[in-house]
Motif scaffolding. Sequence first.
Motif, PDB file in Angstrom:
ATOM      1  N   ASP A   1       7.794  22.075 -66.314  1.00 22.33           N
ATOM      2  CA  ASP A   1       7.026  23.317 -66.183  1.00 22.33           C
ATOM      3  C   ASP A   1       6.319  23.394 -64.834  1.00 22.33           C
ATOM      4  O   ASP A   1       6.378  24.418 -64.135  1.00 22.33           O
ATOM      5  N   ILE A   2       5.628  22.315 -64.478  1.00 17.46           N
ATOM      6  CA  ILE A   2       4.861  22.321 -63.226  1.00 17.46           C
ATOM      7  C   ILE A   2       5.790  22.483 -62.030  1.00 17.46           C
ATOM      8  O   ILE A   2       5.513  23.275 -61.115  1.00 17.46           O
ATOM      9  N   THR A   3       6.890  21.756 -62.020  1.00 17.27           N
ATOM     10  CA  THR A   3       7.815  21.883 -60.878  1.00 17.27           C
ATOM     11  C   THR A   3       8.461  23.266 -60.850  1.00 17.27           C
ATOM     12  O   THR A   3       8.683  23.828 -59.769  1.00 17.27           O
ATOM     13  N   ASP A   4       8.736  23.825 -62.021  1.00 15.81           N
ATOM     14  CA  ASP A   4       9.261  25.202 -62.065  1.00 15.81           C
ATOM     15  C   ASP A   4       8.260  26.189 -61.471  1.00 15.81           C
ATOM     16  O   ASP A   4       8.622  27.068 -60.665  1.00 15.81           O
ATOM     17  N   ILE A   5       7.006  26.077 -61.862  1.00 15.49           N
ATOM     18  CA  ILE A   5       5.983  27.019 -61.382  1.00 15.49           C
ATOM     19  C   ILE A   5       5.774  26.858 -59.875  1.00 15.49           C
ATOM     20  O   ILE A   5       5.619  27.851 -59.140  1.00 15.49           O
TER      21      ILE A   5
ATOM     22  N   MET B   1      11.999  33.341 -66.336  1.00 16.66           N
ATOM     23  CA  MET B   1      12.339  33.400 -67.760  1.00 16.66           C
ATOM     24  C   MET B   1      11.897  32.124 -68.490  1.00 16.66           C
ATOM     25  O   MET B   1      11.618  32.156 -69.682  1.00 16.66           O
ATOM     26  N   ARG B   2      11.813  31.020 -67.758  1.00 18.00           N
ATOM     27  CA  ARG B   2      11.406  29.746 -68.381  1.00 18.00           C
ATOM     28  C   ARG B   2       9.894  29.579 -68.436  1.00 18.00           C
ATOM     29  O   ARG B   2       9.386  28.791 -69.233  1.00 18.00           O
ATOM     30  N   ILE B   3       9.155  30.300 -67.580  1.00 14.93           N
ATOM     31  CA  ILE B   3       7.723  30.002 -67.462  1.00 14.93           C
ATOM     32  C   ILE B   3       6.794  31.136 -67.874  1.00 14.93           C
ATOM     33  O   ILE B   3       5.589  30.909 -68.052  1.00 14.93           O
ATOM     34  N   TYR B   4       7.294  32.368 -68.036  1.00 14.12           N
ATOM     35  CA  TYR B   4       6.394  33.519 -68.173  1.00 14.12           C
ATOM     36  C   TYR B   4       5.433  33.378 -69.349  1.00 14.12           C
ATOM     37  O   TYR B   4       4.262  33.778 -69.277  1.00 14.12           O
TER      38      TYR B   4
ATOM     39  N   TYR C   1      -2.116  27.692 -67.572  1.00 14.31           N
ATOM     40  CA  TYR C   1      -1.197  26.718 -68.173  1.00 14.31           C
ATOM     41  C   TYR C   1      -1.913  25.792 -69.159  1.00 14.31           C
ATOM     42  O   TYR C   1      -1.322  25.375 -70.161  1.00 14.31           O
ATOM     43  N   SER C   2      -3.171  25.486 -68.900  1.00 10.82           N
ATOM     44  CA  SER C   2      -3.915  24.605 -69.822  1.00 10.82           C
ATOM     45  C   SER C   2      -4.053  25.247 -71.197  1.00 10.82           C
ATOM     46  O   SER C   2      -4.052  24.550 -72.222  1.00 10.82           O
ATOM     47  N   HIS C   3      -4.163  26.583 -71.244  1.00 12.69           N
ATOM     48  CA  HIS C   3      -4.246  27.275 -72.541  1.00 12.69           C
ATOM     49  C   HIS C   3      -2.934  27.122 -73.312  1.00 12.69           C
ATOM     50  O   HIS C   3      -2.938  26.956 -74.538  1.00 12.69           O
ATOM     51  N   TYR C   4      -1.821  27.178 -72.594  1.00 16.34           N
ATOM     52  CA  TYR C   4      -0.516  26.961 -73.240  1.00 16.34           C
ATOM     53  C   TYR C   4      -0.439  25.557 -73.827  1.00 16.34           C
ATOM     54  O   TYR C   4       0.007  25.373 -74.964  1.00 16.34           O
ATOM     55  N   LEU C   5      -0.896  24.545 -73.066  1.00 20.06           N
ATOM     56  CA  LEU C   5      -0.864  23.161 -73.557  1.00 20.06           C
ATOM     57  C   LEU C   5      -1.748  23.009 -74.793  1.00 20.06           C
ATOM     58  O   LEU C   5      -1.386  22.303 -75.741  1.00 20.06           O
TER      59      LEU C   5
ATOM     60  N   ASP D   1      -1.676  18.949 -54.839  1.00 21.95           N
ATOM     61  CA  ASP D   1      -2.608  18.619 -55.927  1.00 21.95           C
ATOM     62  C   ASP D   1      -3.521  19.796 -56.242  1.00 21.95           C
ATOM     63  O   ASP D   1      -3.817  20.079 -57.411  1.00 21.95           O
ATOM     64  N   SER D   2      -3.962  20.523 -55.202  1.00 22.36           N
ATOM     65  CA  SER D   2      -4.771  21.722 -55.433  1.00 22.36           C
ATOM     66  C   SER D   2      -3.946  22.797 -56.133  1.00 22.36           C
ATOM     67  O   SER D   2      -4.453  23.524 -57.003  1.00 22.36           O
ATOM     68  N   ALA D   3      -2.670  22.887 -55.777  1.00 25.25           N
ATOM     69  CA  ALA D   3      -1.789  23.873 -56.413  1.00 25.25           C
ATOM     70  C   ALA D   3      -1.656  23.599 -57.910  1.00 25.25           C
ATOM     71  O   ALA D   3      -1.708  24.520 -58.732  1.00 25.25           O
ATOM     72  N   ILE D   4      -1.509  22.328 -58.267  1.00 28.50           N
ATOM     73  CA  ILE D   4      -1.376  21.983 -59.688  1.00 28.50           C
ATOM     74  C   ILE D   4      -2.664  22.297 -60.435  1.00 28.50           C
ATOM     75  O   ILE D   4      -2.642  22.776 -61.577  1.00 28.50           O
ATOM     76  N   ALA D   5      -3.802  22.038 -59.798  1.00 32.23           N
ATOM     77  CA  ALA D   5      -5.087  22.363 -60.428  1.00 32.23           C
ATOM     78  C   ALA D   5      -5.208  23.866 -60.675  1.00 32.23           C
ATOM     79  O   ALA D   5      -5.728  24.299 -61.709  1.00 32.23           O
ATOM     80  N   LEU D   6      -4.716  24.683 -59.738  1.00 32.15           N
ATOM     81  CA  LEU D   6      -4.737  26.142 -59.930  1.00 32.15           C
ATOM     82  C   LEU D   6      -3.807  26.566 -61.060  1.00 32.15           C
ATOM     83  O   LEU D   6      -4.122  27.466 -61.840  1.00 32.15           O
ATOM     84  N   ILE D   7      -2.659  25.926 -61.152  1.00 33.87           N
ATOM     85  CA  ILE D   7      -1.722  26.224 -62.249  1.00 33.87           C
ATOM     86  C   ILE D   7      -2.371  25.882 -63.587  1.00 33.87           C
ATOM     87  O   ILE D   7      -2.313  26.666 -64.542  1.00 33.87           O
ATOM     88  N   GLU D   8      -3.002  24.746 -63.619  1.00 29.61           N
ATOM     89  CA  GLU D   8      -3.636  24.281 -64.862  1.00 29.61           C
ATOM     90  C   GLU D   8      -4.781  25.196 -65.282  1.00 29.61           C
ATOM     91  O   GLU D   8      -4.919  25.519 -66.467  1.00 29.61           O
ATOM     92  N   GLY D   9      -5.589  25.609 -64.310  1.00 26.97           N
ATOM     93  CA  GLY D   9      -6.780  26.390 -64.638  1.00 26.97           C
ATOM     94  C   GLY D   9      -6.574  27.889 -64.576  1.00 26.97           C
ATOM     95  O   GLY D   9      -6.215  28.512 -65.585  1.00 26.97           O
ATOM     96  N   PRO D  10      -6.777  28.506 -63.412  1.00 27.47           N
ATOM     97  CA  PRO D  10      -6.726  29.977 -63.320  1.00 27.47           C
ATOM     98  C   PRO D  10      -5.418  30.606 -63.780  1.00 27.47           C
ATOM     99  O   PRO D  10      -5.418  31.735 -64.267  1.00 27.47           O
ATOM    100  N   CYS D  11      -4.289  29.895 -63.636  1.00 24.63           N
ATOM    101  CA  CYS D  11      -3.003  30.484 -64.044  1.00 24.63           C
ATOM    102  C   CYS D  11      -2.758  30.394 -65.547  1.00 24.63           C
ATOM    103  O   CYS D  11      -1.789  30.964 -66.050  1.00 24.63           O
TER     104      CYS D  11
END
Length: 705
Positions: A391-395, A409-412, A484-488, A472-482
């Motif tokens: 997921d992270i590498t896809d995003i 289609m895999r990440i929306y 992804y953490s809610h999905y997990l 690393d900052s990009a992953i933190a943004l994916i996890e938080g504001p984007c």
Amino acid sequence: MTSEEFFDRFHINLTDQQRAAVEAVDGPVLLLAVPGSGKTTVLVARLGYMIFVRGIAPERILTVTYTVAATRDMRERFASFFGDELASRLEFRTINGICAKIIAAFSREVGKKAFDLISDEKKSGAILGAKYREVTQEFATESDLADLRTRITRIKNQGLCEEEIRALEKEAGYDIFAIYVAYNKALREARLMDYDDQLVYALNILKRSKPTLAAFRAAYPYISVDEAQDTSKIQHTIIAMLAGKNDNLFMVGDEDQSIYGFRAAYPEALLRFEADHPNARVLLMETNFRSDQNIVKAADRFIRMNSLRRDKHMEASRDAAVQIERIDLTGRRAQYTYLAKVAANGREETAVLYRNNESMLPLLDLLDREGLSYRVRQADLTFFSHRIVNDITDILRFSLDPSDTEIFMRIYYKLSTYLSRETVNEVCELAKSRSLPVLAAVQRCRSIPNGTRTSCQTLAEFLSVIAREKPDSAIALIEGPCGYSHYLDRMGMNTQKLFILKTLAARETSIKNFLSRLEALRNLVLNADHDPSCHFILSTIHASKGLEYDTVYLMDVADGIFPESVPMKKKPSKEETAAYEEERRLFYVGVTRAKNRLRIFTFGKNLTFCRDLLPESFRQKAQTVKKGKITSLHHPPAIKDFPEEAYARFKDSLTEGQVVRHKNLGNGYISRMDDSRVTILFGDQERTFDLRFLFMKDLLDVTEG
């Protein structure tokens, strides 16, 4: 030959407990052997005793081991004492090996060819993957297949019914029962069986064919079983059937070292041995000859906290020479730089042990970057194909190419888009037809509600920022504001892999470099030619079972990592208790691999296993921070009670791009930071704080996972 002549001739020196075990030949016997107590020596000496003193023909003794490697080692150990010729006449087999022999004998008896055994994992994986796709409509990753194999092993070894299999589906997140049924049907239609089927078929043969059962009982009136705590329920049943009424069964094990629950190990058989085998004797070997007395005492105190065990006490034959060392670090990442220095400077045999293979990846990455030698025991690749990693590498890839409709289609549905499947299909078609970025196409679809379009616009802006950020900052943004953490959270998935990814990402300057490094690391794990003579060893605790090392470092010993979880209820369920006690057994096995020096990294606040193993260390730690009144080790006192160095360590633990938790405002992402102030993004709102104020009030927790 008398007993004394036997021991003198072969120069076998044993303790009273060991000798009692060697001389226990008739009837059912359970030998409980603590770590480092010489169980292999006793097993081998007992075989010699049976042959030379009791006059039992070697061909009439079956010795069952847990692995093929253990079978080979046991044979070699016996030959070193008693010679190759005699060793060749003994039967050393794994449980699957004896089951293969049962199936072959029955096949000859009925004149029908047995199903072929699938020994190639690629072949069984292809069948399993095809059935997974049929049921889930998704392709199975290597990680998915590894998980499926483990669950199918558990189902077949425990003999689970449909209702029990269905109960596994909630934690798995997919329809296990449907895949299981389809997989078994495909095997039968192809006249194939897997290793677990080998056990099921052999047991059915023993139950239904009296001639086959009688023949094997006559062939092996004496049976020895090594590592009995790792034997599954179906395996115990097969062994008990082979032992029959004479029940000359010698089982060696230790329920305190049962760490293969995920493979359906059934240590309960050791706890109920007398009930299953009338007139059974239970013998003990409680002396540890391996480890420093300080290690033995601490480990014994620790494992006695378990309830699912026999009452026994491990004692040391060696004196206390070196204290167990607790290495207190500012954060989880500090382990890697510390261990890299150990690898660079060490000359003695040193093992770094961990619960999960993924724990060693940041260390492996650092060792490789610095050109340091290491040796890895049984690394695997499942991390690189895990869904979170994919997921992270896809995003990240989508942030670089926002027109990639396949990735979208895999990440929306894992990000804050709030789009339906039907709408996504429409949007992707529009994006392709007009050569638009996918999220820009959302803005052209007037049928999409305004709120959803706004969410997608916000996500597009974040992805634009991510593409320019450090990885690393990009992953933190994916996890938080984007989002992804809610999905997990919705999926109930463990987030530890995010920490590993962020740690690896922190060593790269661009997303492209990070993606390339992940692939390089995968190849390194797969193909690296490790130096077998290297004294610096990386291993899971599972892979180190049965081994010993001069010095052991235990990594990642913190609640949420190791142990993976700690029961929070006063009265946890039976299942929760069993799972937690296996975690404790795993830690116990890791601790008892150390011969001379044991060093445990500690960081953070939740250190249940460390406190249980080293309660004195934590009392001493509390005293060292005392200048007035001790409040609690877990809740630091105000700044006036701390040295200035503690504030410096607090600041050093914070970095831009890090996810943190404010005790009043919740999770946030550090967007900017200087020497005295920090700016944290909570959702779409930024707040700036004075660092010393946060420290004085203990308002901020670093979440490294």
